[in-house]
Design a protein around this motif. Structure first.
Motif, PDB file in Angstrom:
ATOM      1  N   ASN A   1       0.809  -1.216   0.000  1.00 35.56           N
ATOM      2  CA  ASN A   1       0.000   0.000   0.000  1.00 35.56           C
ATOM      3  C   ASN A   1       0.842   1.266   0.000  1.00 35.56           C
ATOM      4  N   GLN A   2       2.077   1.164  -0.482  1.00 35.81           N
ATOM      5  CA  GLN A   2       2.911   2.354  -0.601  1.00 35.81           C
ATOM      6  C   GLN A   2       2.187   3.358  -1.489  1.00 35.81           C
ATOM      7  N   GLY A   3       2.223   4.609  -1.106  1.00 35.51           N
ATOM      8  CA  GLY A   3       1.543   5.642  -1.871  1.00 35.51           C
ATOM      9  C   GLY A   3       0.159   5.958  -1.333  1.00 35.51           C
ATOM     10  N   LYS A   4      -0.325   5.150  -0.381  1.00 34.11           N
ATOM     11  CA  LYS A   4      -1.629   5.392   0.242  1.00 34.11           C
ATOM     12  C   LYS A   4      -1.470   5.321   1.756  1.00 34.11           C
ATOM     13  N   GLY A   5      -2.203   6.161   2.448  1.00 33.31           N
ATOM     14  CA  GLY A   5      -2.246   6.043   3.896  1.00 33.31           C
ATOM     15  C   GLY A   5      -3.047   4.802   4.262  1.00 33.31           C
ATOM     16  N   VAL A   6      -2.770   4.237   5.427  1.00 34.89           N
ATOM     17  CA  VAL A   6      -3.486   3.037   5.870  1.00 34.89           C
ATOM     18  C   VAL A   6      -3.983   3.247   7.300  1.00 34.89           C
ATOM     19  N   PHE A   7      -5.269   2.989   7.478  1.00 34.96           N
ATOM     20  CA  PHE A   7      -5.945   3.071   8.772  1.00 34.96           C
ATOM     21  C   PHE A   7      -6.135   1.631   9.246  1.00 34.96           C
ATOM     22  N   ILE A   8      -5.463   1.251  10.341  1.00 32.01           N
ATOM     23  CA  ILE A   8      -5.552  -0.110  10.873  1.00 32.01           C
ATOM     24  C   ILE A   8      -6.251  -0.034  12.225  1.00 32.01           C
ATOM     25  N   ASN A   9      -7.351  -0.765  12.353  1.00 31.02           N
ATOM     26  CA  ASN A   9      -8.103  -0.754  13.603  1.00 31.02           C
ATOM     27  C   ASN A   9      -8.170  -2.174  14.161  1.00 31.02           C
ATOM     28  N   PHE A  10      -7.659  -2.362  15.376  1.00 32.61           N
ATOM     29  CA  PHE A  10      -7.731  -3.646  16.073  1.00 32.61           C
ATOM     30  C   PHE A  10      -8.955  -3.608  16.979  1.00 32.61           C
ATOM     31  N   TRP A  11      -9.775  -4.651  16.910  1.00 33.69           N
ATOM     32  CA  TRP A  11     -11.055  -4.615  17.615  1.00 33.69           C
ATOM     33  C   TRP A  11     -11.556  -6.014  17.950  1.00 33.69           C
ATOM     34  N   GLY A  12     -12.653  -6.059  18.718  1.00 34.33           N
ATOM     35  CA  GLY A  12     -13.316  -7.319  19.043  1.00 34.33           C
ATOM     36  C   GLY A  12     -14.814  -7.096  19.159  1.00 34.33           C
ATOM     37  N   THR A  13     -15.594  -8.118  18.866  1.00 35.25           N
ATOM     38  CA  THR A  13     -17.055  -7.993  18.939  1.00 35.25           C
ATOM     39  C   THR A  13     -17.531  -7.811  20.377  1.00 35.25           C
ATOM     40  N   PHE A  14     -16.743  -8.257  21.328  1.00 33.54           N
ATOM     41  CA  PHE A  14     -17.066  -8.189  22.752  1.00 33.54           C
ATOM     42  C   PHE A  14     -16.764  -6.817  23.351  1.00 33.54           C
ATOM     43  N   CYS A  15     -16.122  -5.966  22.573  1.00 34.40           N
ATOM     44  CA  CYS A  15     -15.601  -4.680  23.047  1.00 34.40           C
ATOM     45  C   CYS A  15     -16.622  -3.571  22.764  1.00 34.40           C
ATOM     46  N   GLU A  16     -17.243  -3.048  23.819  1.00 29.91           N
ATOM     47  CA  GLU A  16     -18.265  -2.015  23.642  1.00 29.91           C
ATOM     48  C   GLU A  16     -17.731  -0.748  22.967  1.00 29.91           C
ATOM     49  N   PRO A  17     -16.557  -0.236  23.362  1.00 28.08           N
ATOM     50  CA  PRO A  17     -16.042   0.944  22.658  1.00 28.08           C
ATOM     51  C   PRO A  17     -15.788   0.658  21.168  1.00 28.08           C
ATOM     52  N   CYS A  18     -15.377  -0.574  20.862  1.00 29.56           N
ATOM     53  CA  CYS A  18     -15.167  -0.955  19.459  1.00 29.56           C
ATOM     54  C   CYS A  18     -16.488  -0.855  18.701  1.00 29.56           C
TER      55      CYS A  18
ATOM     56  N   MET B   1      -7.908   0.776   4.342  1.00 28.60           N
ATOM     57  CA  MET B   1      -8.396   0.523   5.686  1.00 28.60           C
ATOM     58  C   MET B   1      -8.486  -0.976   5.897  1.00 28.60           C
ATOM     59  N   ILE B   2      -8.068  -1.425   7.065  1.00 31.97           N
ATOM     60  CA  ILE B   2      -8.258  -2.823   7.445  1.00 31.97           C
ATOM     61  C   ILE B   2      -8.641  -2.852   8.924  1.00 31.97           C
ATOM     62  N   ALA B   3      -9.718  -3.555   9.217  1.00 30.50           N
ATOM     63  CA  ALA B   3     -10.131  -3.769  10.600  1.00 30.50           C
ATOM     64  C   ALA B   3      -9.653  -5.166  10.978  1.00 30.50           C
ATOM     65  N   VAL B   4      -8.798  -5.243  11.968  1.00 31.67           N
ATOM     66  CA  VAL B   4      -8.210  -6.517  12.373  1.00 31.67           C
ATOM     67  C   VAL B   4      -8.913  -7.001  13.635  1.00 31.67           C
ATOM     68  N   ASN B   5      -9.735  -8.030  13.462  1.00 29.56           N
ATOM     69  CA  ASN B   5     -10.398  -8.629  14.609  1.00 29.56           C
ATOM     70  C   ASN B   5      -9.397  -9.532  15.315  1.00 29.56           C
ATOM     71  N   VAL B   6      -9.400  -9.450  16.632  1.00 25.37           N
ATOM     72  CA  VAL B   6      -8.422 -10.194  17.418  1.00 25.37           C
ATOM     73  C   VAL B   6      -8.993 -11.554  17.826  1.00 25.37           C
ATOM     74  N   ASP B   7      -8.750 -12.549  16.963  1.00 31.40           N
ATOM     75  CA  ASP B   7      -8.949 -13.962  17.288  1.00 31.40           C
ATOM     76  C   ASP B   7     -10.355 -14.363  17.723  1.00 31.40           C
ATOM     77  N   GLU B   8     -11.345 -14.030  16.915  1.00 27.76           N
ATOM     78  CA  GLU B   8     -12.699 -14.503  17.197  1.00 27.76           C
ATOM     79  C   GLU B   8     -13.160 -15.410  16.060  1.00 27.76           C
ATOM     80  N   ALA B   9     -14.212 -16.140  16.310  1.00 32.30           N
ATOM     81  CA  ALA B   9     -14.747 -17.067  15.313  1.00 32.30           C
ATOM     82  C   ALA B   9     -15.294 -16.294  14.112  1.00 32.30           C
ATOM     83  N   PRO B  10     -15.016 -16.780  12.904  1.00 29.47           N
ATOM     84  CA  PRO B  10     -15.508 -16.087  11.699  1.00 29.47           C
ATOM     85  C   PRO B  10     -17.019 -15.845  11.711  1.00 29.47           C
ATOM     86  N   LEU B  11     -17.792 -16.793  12.201  1.00 31.67           N
ATOM     87  CA  LEU B  11     -19.246 -16.626  12.237  1.00 31.67           C
ATOM     88  C   LEU B  11     -19.647 -15.469  13.159  1.00 31.67           C
TER      89      LEU B  11
END
Length: 177
Positions: free
Chosen positions: A62-79, A99-109
């Motif tokens: 993604n050189q040439g573009k800014g990247v927004f990376i967000n780490f989150w979880g479905t259990f996280c209310e602020p997320c 942009m990529i939202a990186v979920n931290v180790d939860e089931a795909p479903l």
């Protein structure tokens, strides 16, 4: 009198021991958290993940573009609270910022259900082995990393974001024309 002195000595020793343990743990925790942490002004650690649409996302491509990376979880209310803000900003900036939202180790479903419930359209990947999470030194969620068009970390933010913050963060990594 002898028993009272002995009792006070035991209490003092116990309190002193607890204080020493607390200080030791604090030093250890701080040292451990710094090991993988990304730092502002340094190159972002490259990583590759496959999102839920089976598209490969590799930071280094993604050189040439800014990247927004967000780490989150479905259990996280602020997320959950910030997801609509991220979705709105993504729609506004998606031609200029990756942009990529990186979920931290939860089931795909579980993750897919969350995405459907909130109508999210941005790319979401699951860090199944927490390799990216560890490489970036992510602790509490949510956490957001902003990477500029040259691959340099511009901001590391831990905690919830307001709608205004999300838009400011996206705007801050739009490449200069």
């Amino acid at each position: 009198m002898g028993k009272s002195k002995k009792k006070r000595s035991i209490i003092r020793f116990t309190v002193l021991f607890a204080i020493v343990c607390a200080i030791g743990y604090t030093i250890y925790a701080n040292a451990a958290s710094e090991q993988g942490a990304v730092k502002v002004g340094e190159p972002a650690t490259n990583f590759a993940l496959v999102d839920l649409e089976q598209e490969r996302f590799e930071l280094g491509q993604n050189q040439g573009k800014g990247v927004f990376i967000n780490f989150w979880g479905t259990f996280c209310e602020p997320c959950e609270r910030e997801m609509p803000y991220i979705e709105n900003a993504y729609e506004q900036y998606k031609d200029e910022v990756e942009m990529i939202a990186v979920n931290v180790d939860e089931a795909p479903l579980t993750v897919q259900s969350f995405i459907n419930r909130h109508g999210l359209t941005f790319p979401v990947a699951i860090d199944e082995r927490r390799e990216v999470t560890r490489a970036y030194g992510i602790g509490p969620l949510p956490a957001t990393i902003l990477v500029d068009e040259h691959g340099i970390v511009q901001k590391v933010h831990t905690g919830a974001m307001t709608e205004e913050m999300v838009h400011e963060f996206f705007q801050s990594i739009v490449p200069d024309a």
